[in-house]
Design an enzyme around this catalytic site. Sequence first.
Site, PDB file in Angstrom:
ATOM      1  N   ARG A 146       0.356  78.507 131.297  1.00 25.53           N
ATOM      2  CA  ARG A 146       0.594  79.225 132.491  1.00 25.53           C
ATOM      3  C   ARG A 146      -0.826  78.685 133.263  1.00 25.53           C
ATOM      4  NH1 ARG A 146       1.372  83.705 135.391  1.00 25.53           N
ATOM      5  NH2 ARG A 146       1.227  83.647 137.662  1.00 25.53           N
TER       6      ARG A 146
ATOM      7  N   ARG B 257       5.968  78.979 136.981  1.00 27.79           N
ATOM      8  CA  ARG B 257       5.273  79.031 136.384  1.00 27.79           C
ATOM      9  C   ARG B 257       5.945  79.267 134.796  1.00 27.79           C
ATOM     10  NH1 ARG B 257       3.928  84.428 138.637  1.00 27.79           N
ATOM     11  NH2 ARG B 257       4.168  83.137 140.565  1.00 27.79           N
TER      12      ARG B 257
ATOM     13  N   ASP C 221       5.525  84.466 133.201  1.00 26.97           N
ATOM     14  CA  ASP C 221       4.876  85.412 133.681  1.00 26.97           C
ATOM     15  C   ASP C 221       4.808  87.041 132.961  1.00 26.97           C
ATOM     16  OD1 ASP C 221       3.714  86.260 136.152  1.00 26.97           O
ATOM     17  OD2 ASP C 221       5.344  86.445 137.074  1.00 26.97           O
TER      18      ASP C 221
ATOM     19  N   ASP D  92       4.644  90.429 133.146  1.00 29.46           N
ATOM     20  CA  ASP D  92       4.297  91.418 134.257  1.00 29.46           C
ATOM     21  C   ASP D  92       4.419  93.630 133.771  1.00 29.46           C
ATOM     22  OD1 ASP D  92       3.440  90.432 135.856  1.00 29.46           O
ATOM     23  OD2 ASP D  92       5.045  90.601 136.822  1.00 29.46           O
TER      24      ASP D  92
HETATM   25  O1  GSY Z   1       6.855  87.824 140.365  1.00 30.32           O
HETATM   26  C1  GSY Z   1       7.351  87.253 139.219  1.00 30.32           C
HETATM   27  C2  GSY Z   1       6.874  85.828 139.744  1.00 30.32           C
HETATM   28  N1  GSY Z   1       8.346  85.823 140.667  1.00 30.32           N
HETATM   29  C3  GSY Z   1       9.951  85.801 140.083  1.00 30.32           C
HETATM   30  C4  GSY Z   1      10.701  85.523 139.079  1.00 30.32           C
HETATM   31  O2  GSY Z   1      10.177  85.556 138.602  1.00 30.32           O
HETATM   32  N2  GSY Z   1      11.861  85.544 139.357  1.00 30.32           N
HETATM   33  C5  GSY Z   1      12.498  85.500 140.646  1.00 30.32           C
HETATM   34  N3  GSY Z   1      13.954  85.713 140.826  1.00 30.32           N
HETATM   35  N4  GSY Z   1      11.710  85.262 142.119  1.00 30.32           N
HETATM   36  C6  GSY Z   1      10.421  84.912 141.866  1.00 30.32           C
HETATM   37  N5  GSY Z   1       9.344  84.709 142.539  1.00 30.32           N
HETATM   38  C7  GSY Z   1       8.391  85.111 141.467  1.00 30.32           C
HETATM   39  S1  GSY Z   1       6.444  85.236 142.852  1.00 30.32           S
END
Ligand code: GSY
Length: 183
Positions: free
Chosen positions: A91, A100, A103, A105
Site C-alpha cells: 500500500r 490501493r 485498505d 479500516d
Molecule cells: O474508503 C475505502 C477506500 N474506498 C473505497 C472502497 O473501498 N470501495 C469503494 N467502492 N469505493 C471506495 N472509495 C474509496 S476512497
Amino acid sequence: MTIHSTSEASEAYIALGANLGDREGTLKEALIRLDDHEEIEVAACSKVYETEPVGYLDQPQFLNMAAMLRTTLVPQELLQVMLAIETGLGRTRDIRYGPRTVDLDLLWMEGQVLDTPDLTLPHPRMMERAFVLIPLNDIVKHNEGSSGLRQRVAAALQDIDGEEGMRLWTSNVWERGSEHSGS
Ligand code: GSY
C-alpha cells in the site's frame, strides 16, 4: 491464531478493500497476516463484493468485505498492526481516495469510543457507505453478542441506496477456522 482467553479479548470489526493487482489474493493475504498475529483471531468474515468506486470515480472497481476479529490488543496497537500489514502488502498513499492494493479500516471495537488524530471509534463514516455496511451486516446479523452494532447497521441500511453498484464476488474467501462466512 485462536484466542483462548475470551474474557480478556475484545471483538473488533474491520473493513477491507482492494482495487489494484490480485485483489482477492491480497484480501486473503491480509486476513492470513492478521490471523497469524498471536493476539488476533479472524473470527468471522463477510462475503466479498465487487463495488463501483465511491468518491474518486476514475479508478478500478474494488473488492470489499468485512471481518470480525477477536483480539487482546488495545485499539491503537491493532491499528498499528493493520497499518503494517497494509504497508507489507504494497500500500502506498499517493492519491488521497485513490487506488490501493489494500485498505484496512478499523470500524468498531467493543466498548471503545475514541477521538484521536490517528483513530476515531466508531469509524465516523462507517454508517454511510454501502460497501462497508452490506458486508458488515453479513457478519453482525449472525452475532448475538454485538446487538447494539447489529441494530445500528440495520437502521443505517434503511437509509442507503440498497446494493446498487455492488455485486457478489465470492461467498467464502476465508476458510481458516472461521465460525461462518456470512452466508
Ligand atoms: O474508503 C475505502 C477506500 N474506498 C473505497 C472502497 O473501498 N470501495 C469503494 N467502492 N469505493 C471506495 N472509495 C474509496 S476512497
